[in-house]
Design an enzyme around this catalytic site. Sequence first.
Site, PDB file in Angstrom:
ATOM      1  N   ARG A   1       3.842  14.353  14.934  1.00 37.99           N
ATOM      2  CA  ARG A   1       4.182  15.460  15.800  1.00 37.99           C
ATOM      3  C   ARG A   1       5.318  15.993  15.248  1.00 37.99           C
ATOM      4  NH1 ARG A   1       5.852  12.423  21.195  1.00 37.99           N
ATOM      5  NH2 ARG A   1       7.650  11.895  19.878  1.00 37.99           N
TER       6      ARG A   1
ATOM      7  N   TYR B   1      -2.038  -6.053  16.596  1.00 35.90           N
ATOM      8  CA  TYR B   1      -2.275  -5.255  15.347  1.00 35.90           C
ATOM      9  C   TYR B   1      -3.708  -4.435  15.375  1.00 35.90           C
ATOM     10  CZ  TYR B   1      -2.795  -4.412  10.495  1.00 35.90           C
ATOM     11  OH  TYR B   1      -3.381  -4.121   9.031  1.00 35.90           O
TER      12      TYR B   1
ATOM     13  N   ILE C   1      -6.122  -6.920   1.076  1.00 34.39           N
ATOM     14  CA  ILE C   1      -5.294  -6.103   0.084  1.00 34.39           C
ATOM     15  C   ILE C   1      -4.396  -7.338  -0.335  1.00 34.39           C
ATOM     16  CG2 ILE C   1      -4.027  -4.192  -0.806  1.00 34.39           C
ATOM     17  CD1 ILE C   1      -6.833  -3.575  -0.070  1.00 34.39           C
TER      18      ILE C   1
ATOM     19  N   LYS D   1      -4.646  -0.574  15.511  1.00 33.48           N
ATOM     20  CA  LYS D   1      -5.142   0.356  14.291  1.00 33.48           C
ATOM     21  C   LYS D   1      -6.438   0.942  14.925  1.00 33.48           C
ATOM     22  CE  LYS D   1      -2.708  -0.683  10.661  1.00 33.48           C
ATOM     23  NZ  LYS D   1      -2.211   0.253   9.895  1.00 33.48           N
TER      24      LYS D   1
ATOM     25  N   ASP E   1      13.013   3.646  10.915  1.00 32.88           N
ATOM     26  CA  ASP E   1      12.177   2.742  11.788  1.00 32.88           C
ATOM     27  C   ASP E   1      11.388   3.786  12.427  1.00 32.88           C
ATOM     28  OD1 ASP E   1      10.883   1.324  13.577  1.00 32.88           O
ATOM     29  OD2 ASP E   1      12.689   0.338  14.330  1.00 32.88           O
TER      30      ASP E   1
ATOM     31  N   ASN F   1       1.655   4.733   6.999  1.00 35.68           N
ATOM     32  CA  ASN F   1       1.354   3.483   6.615  1.00 35.68           C
ATOM     33  C   ASN F   1       2.094   2.535   7.248  1.00 35.68           C
ATOM     34  OD1 ASN F   1       0.417   1.402   4.579  1.00 35.68           O
ATOM     35  ND2 ASN F   1       2.554   1.441   4.090  1.00 35.68           N
TER      36      ASN F   1
ATOM     37  N   ILE G   1       0.886  -0.996  -0.094  1.00 36.23           N
ATOM     38  CA  ILE G   1       0.082  -0.074   0.113  1.00 36.23           C
ATOM     39  C   ILE G   1       0.862   1.262   0.052  1.00 36.23           C
ATOM     40  CG2 ILE G   1      -1.634   1.349   1.477  1.00 36.23           C
ATOM     41  CD1 ILE G   1      -2.829  -1.409   2.272  1.00 36.23           C
TER      42      ILE G   1
END
Length: 259
Positions: free
Chosen positions: A124, A155, A188, A159, A62, A89, A21
């Site tokens: 930020r 996960y 996806i 989210k 990272d 993402n 994505i």
Amino acid sequence: MGAPGRFDGYGAVVTGAARGIGEATARRLGSEGARVLVVDIDEGLAHEVAATIPEAAAYGCDVGDPAAVGAAVAYAAETFGRLDVLVNNAFARTPDAARFEDETDEVWQRSLDVTLVGALRCARAALPHLAASGRGAIVNIGSVNAEQAFGGHAYSAAKAGLTSLTRTLAAEAAPRGVRVNQVNPGTIRTRAWEGRERELEALADRVYPLGRVGEPEDIAAAVAFLASPDASWVTGTTLRVDGGLMAVNTGFARALADD
């Protein structure tokens, strides 16, 4: 593709942009005129992707590292002379333990630190630049896992937290002219599904009302809309791009039809 030139003069940062994505989003923004910083923990692959996008650059980062995030955003602002769009993402996901009580703190901490807190760090660092641009936009990549149980405890929780952050940050950033929105993809076709074509075909046939799973470009198109002036009066919203998954209980409908 969208309208050529819709992002002319824009500077954009896309995290987790070396594949899937994120890569599709970087390509979409670049195809519409944006200068894009391809940010990824895999610096080599980020450079490979950036080399195929006009006016793109790459940066190894990272998002779990606050100093690295600050350096990446500063590099984008310096390289492009401005920053108008941030796409969060990057994420971390580890398979669930066999039993919930066997889940470790380390797995949860990494998922939350990259998926949720990583987005916070990027926002930020980017917010002053986005506010200065006069047309700043943040688009977070969420998941339908934030809304329903599809596996992935840590996960999904991360989210879901990102959805809340999208709303609260939208309220905080609105007076500064910065919009904050989120896209929640369904299944996806990305690297995570390599070698699992039969599973994807089964999902397309049995689960998704539109009869197919999504492609990275489907999400990139939604991100481009939310980041663009076309969405200038949209903020604090979460847009599902899920082939109808959350709108229709396909299994229930099939059970009734088979009765």
